[in-house]
Design a protein around this motif. Structure first.
Motif, PDB file in Angstrom:
ATOM      1  N   MET A 142       1.024  -1.746   0.246  1.00 35.32           N
ATOM      2  CA  MET A 142       0.263   0.688   0.020  1.00 35.32           C
ATOM      3  C   MET A 142       0.840   1.104  -0.087  1.00 35.32           C
ATOM      4  SD  MET A 142      -2.965  -0.993   3.401  1.00 35.32           S
ATOM      5  CE  MET A 142      -3.638   0.065   2.994  1.00 35.32           C
TER       6      MET A 142
ATOM      7  N   LYS B  45     -14.340   1.212   2.901  1.00 35.78           N
ATOM      8  CA  LYS B  45     -14.605   0.829   1.715  1.00 35.78           C
ATOM      9  C   LYS B  45     -15.554   1.570   1.091  1.00 35.78           C
ATOM     10  CE  LYS B  45     -15.208  -3.959   2.788  1.00 35.78           C
ATOM     11  NZ  LYS B  45     -15.489  -5.878   3.404  1.00 35.78           N
TER      12      LYS B  45
ATOM     13  N   GLY C  19      -3.527 -10.326   1.830  1.00 32.44           N
ATOM     14  CA  GLY C  19      -3.920 -11.023   2.914  1.00 32.44           C
ATOM     15  C   GLY C  19      -5.157 -11.065   2.906  1.00 32.44           C
TER      16      GLY C  19
ATOM     17  N   GLY D  45      -7.555  -9.240   4.374  1.00 31.90           N
ATOM     18  CA  GLY D  45      -8.043  -7.491   4.170  1.00 31.90           C
ATOM     19  C   GLY D  45      -8.145  -7.856   2.800  1.00 31.90           C
TER      20      GLY D  45
ATOM     21  N   GLU E 234     -11.544  -6.848   1.077  1.00 35.04           N
ATOM     22  CA  GLU E 234     -11.931  -6.797  -0.594  1.00 35.04           C
ATOM     23  C   GLU E 234     -12.212  -6.620  -2.027  1.00 35.04           C
ATOM     24  OE1 GLU E 234      -9.331  -2.665   1.813  1.00 35.04           O
ATOM     25  OE2 GLU E 234      -8.156  -4.628   0.485  1.00 35.04           O
TER      26      GLU E 234
END
Ligand code: AMP
Length: 186
Positions: free
Chosen positions: A48, A93, A109, A111, A115
């Motif tokens: 990220m 989100k 992973g 998360g 998503e």
């Protein structure tokens, strides 16, 4: 639809393989050079942080959205164009899905998987028609893609499930797909 902003979902881990960081950096640089804004989860960590740093270093625009409770844990990225601190994961989100004109999913992973599944199921339900591109660095998504085939073979999703997403092997392929997606719907 013109692709002005792309939401990138990816790992918050600093321990991912080096080659994934290289792809994340290439993706960020390419977004900036094409004038496409990055929307992401707002952290400095892992892939990220890497993609966000690359966009900023090449003069692009980055909007991050982070929930207050993760501000410290994911080390919120204060060096980006706009950091939005929100109260809940759901708010984050929602903004991530609304602000991007397309989604690019890098290795990650739980998360990232959450998503990805959300944007795929929302497309399946007809809530959006935005492109979903899986960046399949080092075949990372192959196992999940075979699992998707299995659930289609066993009748639990429609046989056209694979049309919900496209698989790209390199960031260059991602940009090619984004260009054709933009051109198709303009
Ligand atoms: P990960 O792929 O687990 O490294 O997480 C990538 C991003 O997804 C991070 O910004 C996490 O905060 C976020 N995340 C973690 N768990 C969840 C979840 N259950 N739902 C949505 N996002 C999550």
């Amino acid at each position: 639809m013109n692709i002005r902003n792309v939401t990138v979902y990816c790992s918050s881990s600093n321990h991912a393989p080096r080659s994934y960081f290289e792809s994340a950096e290439e993706l960020g640089r390419g977004l900036a050079l094409r004038g496409i804004g990055l929307v992401f989860g707002g952290g400095q960590v892992g892939l990220m942080g890497c993609v966000a740093d690359a966009v900023m270093q090449h003069g692009g625009t980055v909007r991050g959205i982070i929930p207050r409770f993760l501000e410290a844990k994911e080390v919120a990225h204060y060096g980006i164009s706009e950091l939005h601190v929100v109260e809940t994961m759901h708010e984050r989100k929602m903004k991530l899905t609304e602000w991007g004109d397309a989604f690019v999913v890098l290795p990650g992973g739980f998360g990232t998987l959450d998503e990805l599944m959300e944007i795929v199921t929302w497309k399946h339900l007809g809530h959006h028609r935005k492109p979903i591109l899986l960046l399949n660095s080092n075949g990372f998504w192959d196992t999940l893609l075979s699992f998707f085939s299995r659930i289609a073979d066993e009748g639990m999703v429609r046989p056209d499930h694979a049309s919900y997403y496209s698989v790209c092997n390199t960031p260059e392929e991602v940009f090619g797909m984004l260009e054709s997606a933009g051109a198709k719907t303009c």
